[in-house]
Design a protein around this motif. Structure first.
Motif, mmCIF file in Angstrom:
data_model
loop_
_atom_site.group_PDB
_atom_site.id
_atom_site.type_symbol
_atom_site.label_atom_id
_atom_site.label_comp_id
_atom_site.label_asym_id
_atom_site.label_seq_id
_atom_site.Cartn_x
_atom_site.Cartn_y
_atom_site.Cartn_z
ATOM 1 N N ALA A 18 0.848 -1.195 0.000
ATOM 2 C CA ALA A 18 0.000 0.000 0.000
ATOM 3 C C ALA A 18 0.879 1.239 0.000
ATOM 4 C CB ALA A 18 -0.931 0.011 1.209
ATOM 5 N N GLN A 19 0.384 2.291 -0.637
ATOM 6 C CA GLN A 19 1.060 3.582 -0.662
ATOM 7 C C GLN A 19 0.029 4.661 -0.349
ATOM 8 O OE1 GLN A 19 1.193 1.690 -3.903
ATOM 9 N NE2 GLN A 19 2.570 0.398 -2.700
ATOM 10 N N LEU A 20 0.330 5.461 0.645
ATOM 11 C CA LEU A 20 -0.603 6.497 1.079
ATOM 12 C C LEU A 20 0.103 7.846 1.090
ATOM 13 C CD1 LEU A 20 -0.863 3.758 3.022
ATOM 14 C CD2 LEU A 20 -2.777 5.023 3.963
ATOM 15 N N VAL A 21 -0.535 8.852 0.561
ATOM 16 C CA VAL A 21 -0.067 10.223 0.705
ATOM 17 C C VAL A 21 -1.315 11.041 1.017
ATOM 18 C CG1 VAL A 21 -0.085 10.521 -1.825
ATOM 19 C CG2 VAL A 21 1.135 12.163 -0.378
ATOM 20 N N CYS A 22 -1.472 11.349 2.300
ATOM 21 C CA CYS A 22 -2.734 11.923 2.763
ATOM 22 C C CYS A 22 -2.591 12.322 4.234
ATOM 23 C CB CYS A 22 -3.867 10.902 2.618
ATOM 24 S SG CYS A 22 -3.637 9.391 3.581
ATOM 25 N N PRO A 23 -3.582 13.008 4.791
ATOM 26 C CA PRO A 23 -3.528 13.298 6.230
ATOM 27 C C PRO A 23 -3.464 12.007 7.039
ATOM 28 C CG PRO A 23 -5.343 14.486 5.173
ATOM 29 C CD PRO A 23 -4.811 13.526 4.163
ATOM 30 N N ASP A 24 -2.641 12.003 8.085
ATOM 31 C CA ASP A 24 -2.537 10.866 9.006
ATOM 32 C C ASP A 24 -2.159 9.554 8.319
ATOM 33 O OD1 ASP A 24 -3.194 12.504 11.140
ATOM 34 O OD2 ASP A 24 -5.325 12.056 11.025
ATOM 35 N N ALA A 25 -1.412 9.646 7.236
ATOM 36 C CA ALA A 25 -0.985 8.424 6.545
ATOM 37 C C ALA A 25 -0.202 7.504 7.470
ATOM 38 C CB ALA A 25 -0.143 8.791 5.327
ATOM 39 N N SER A 26 0.580 8.085 8.382
ATOM 40 C CA SER A 26 1.385 7.274 9.302
ATOM 41 C C SER A 26 0.516 6.415 10.211
ATOM 42 C CB SER A 26 2.286 8.184 10.148
ATOM 43 O OG SER A 26 1.516 9.112 10.891
ATOM 44 N N GLU A 27 -0.701 6.850 10.481
ATOM 45 C CA GLU A 27 -1.639 6.062 11.288
ATOM 46 C C GLU A 27 -2.412 5.065 10.416
ATOM 47 O OE1 GLU A 27 -1.731 6.364 14.498
ATOM 48 O OE2 GLU A 27 -0.701 8.267 14.826
#
Length: 472
Positions: free
Chosen positions: A414-423
């Protein structure tokens, strides 16, 4: 409190009290072993003292200031006054609380703490120096090396704490500069650039490659690059930092492009953030027969064993990925192996996060690496502009993407670039670790309205069943 005298013998010797070392020491003590932990600097290591924790504290503080100042669209007008000195004091207080907690936790679990620098003299003994004086020797049955890493010095840019700053220096500034040149657009350079840009500093980022965050997919990096540019950061891609000279107002940094064109940038200071190197120079590893690779990292197997029986290495000193949570897990594995239990380090579901604006988080495979591994990947994605919660946060840049094996539906990345991605990435890390499928996530009821719904919708999108975004 550290012991005044050294124990002559110990069952488990841990060198370094960072996230790998102190976790290993506590876990070994909990298993009933006699444990000695030697630390030459500060308990908590780089992460707690000069890395993860202070940087995230500053990121949080600057985000609050910037968001309040930039809330006109919500009908909120604010005249923000940032007291950088008070902000730093608060950040330092957070660090002190956590580092003090590490020391107390070690003591509460019966770990013997020793202040000093440990150096191997053989396969089962180290000597300990303190303030340049030899304090004695400690024999051990097993040793865990957890000495971490430090910022790499770029040729021509020796750290002096005034003109040329490492990330450690940058996080310890007591006043804001007006202008900064940051060399390196990796995760450390980008986190620092974002912090200072939000505080009104004129930031110029020099990167020899053609994008920020080399190693990340272009569409992921592009979201963060656009946001940083909107904050005023000036990116100079394809330029190599050649040197610097002092000037009245600070420094003049000289760069050179691939076609030999030269550029000059003036600033109060220059921050060098081009990577990290293992801390092994005081260990005398050769005396114990411990082998290192061509980059100086200690070579280990999937049980954290080194080339020498009874000596283990965990965390940054053992190589990529240089992540605190990876170090902690390796510390636990090392103690399990020492205790005679079956344990291995699995790297297939180790998440990584970059605390830029917006945040980036990744875990497992990308579509490209899944193809390289022989899989036929299927991809699902939800743009954050389709998330109701993202809209209510006024944070609609970016996306959540999931990668799965088309044949089985098993999630592989998965790849996330968004608010709170670390969570949010934790849901995908758990999915990979447990061999969960797209259907498992897509049919799990997620709270509305939340950012976590993006994971559900991305999984559904991979099956052509998303509701709130056009399906692939």
């Amino acid at each position: 409190m550290a012991a005044d005298s050294l124990p002559r013998e110990t069952e488990v010797l841990v060198i370094g009290a960072g996230p790998g070392g102190y976790v290993a020491a506590i876990r070994a003590a909990q298993s009933g072993a006699d444990v000695t932990l030697v630390e030459k600097d500060a308990y908590g290591g780089t992460c707690l003292n000069v890395g993860c924790i202070p940087s995230k504290a500053l990121i949080t503080a600057t985000d609050i200031a910037h968001d309040a100042e930039d809330a006109d669209r919500m009908g909120i007008s604010a005249d923000i006054d940032v007291d950088f000195g008070a902000m730093t004091e608060w950040k330092d207080g957070v660090v002190s609380q956590l580092t003090g907690g590490v020391e107390k936790l070690c003591e509460a679990n019966g770990v013997t703490l020793v202040d000093g620098t440990a150096s191997f003299t053989s396969e089962n003994e180290v000597t300990v120096d303190r303030d340049g004086t030899r304090k004695g020797a400690i024999e051990f049955d097993n040793a865990i090396v957890a000495t971490g890493s430090r910022p790499v010095e770029l040729t021509g840019f020796s750290f002096d704490g005034q003109h040329v700053l490492s990330s450690t220096h940058a996080l310890a500034l007591d006043s804001l500069p007006e202008e900064l040149v940051v060399i390196g657009a990796g995760y450390i350079g980008m986190e620092l650039s974002t912090v200072f840009a939000k505080l009104g500093v004129d930031v110029t980022v020099v990167e020899m490659r053609d994008q920020i965050l080399p190693g990340y997919e272009q569409d992921v990096a592009r979201v963060v690059s656009r946001r940083a540019e909107s904050l005023g950061a000036d990116f100079r891609f394809g330029e190599r930092a050649e040197g610097w000279t002092p000037i009245t107002s600070g420094v003049r940094v000289t760069t050179e492009s691939d076609d030999d064109e030269r550029f000059e940038y003036d600033a109060d200071s220059v921050v060098v953030a081009v990577g990290r190197e293992p801390v092994t120079d005081t260990l005398e590893l050769s005396a114990a027969g411990v082998e290192m690779d061509e980059n100086g990292f200690v070579q280990t197997d999937d049980q954290t064993r080194t080339s020498t029986e009874g000596i283990f290495a965990v965390g940054d000193v053992a190589g990529e990925p240089l992540l605190a949570h990876k170090a902690s897990r390796e510390g636990e594995v090392a103690t399990e192996v020492i205790a005679g239990n079956a344990a291995t380090v699995s790297t297939r579901a180790v998440p990584a996060a970059v605390f830029t604006d917006p945040e980036i988080a990744t875990v497992g495979m990308t579509e490209a690496t899944a193809e390289e591994a022989g899989l036929n990947p299927v991809v699902g994605q939800l743009p954050m502009r389709a998330s109701g919660r993202a809209l209510t946060l006024d944070e609609t840049d970016g996306f959540v993407r999931v990668v799965a094996d088309e044949e089985t539906g098993t999630i592989v990345g998965a790849q996330l670039v968004c608010p709170d991605a670390s969570e949010l990435v934790a849901e995908f890390a758990l999915a990979i670790e447990t061999d969960a499928t797209l259907t498992d996530i897509a049919t799990t009821v997620h709270t509305h309205p939340t950012l976590t719904e993006a994971a559900m919708e991305a999984a559904a999108n991979a099956h052509g069943a998303a509701i709130h975004t056009p399906n692939r």
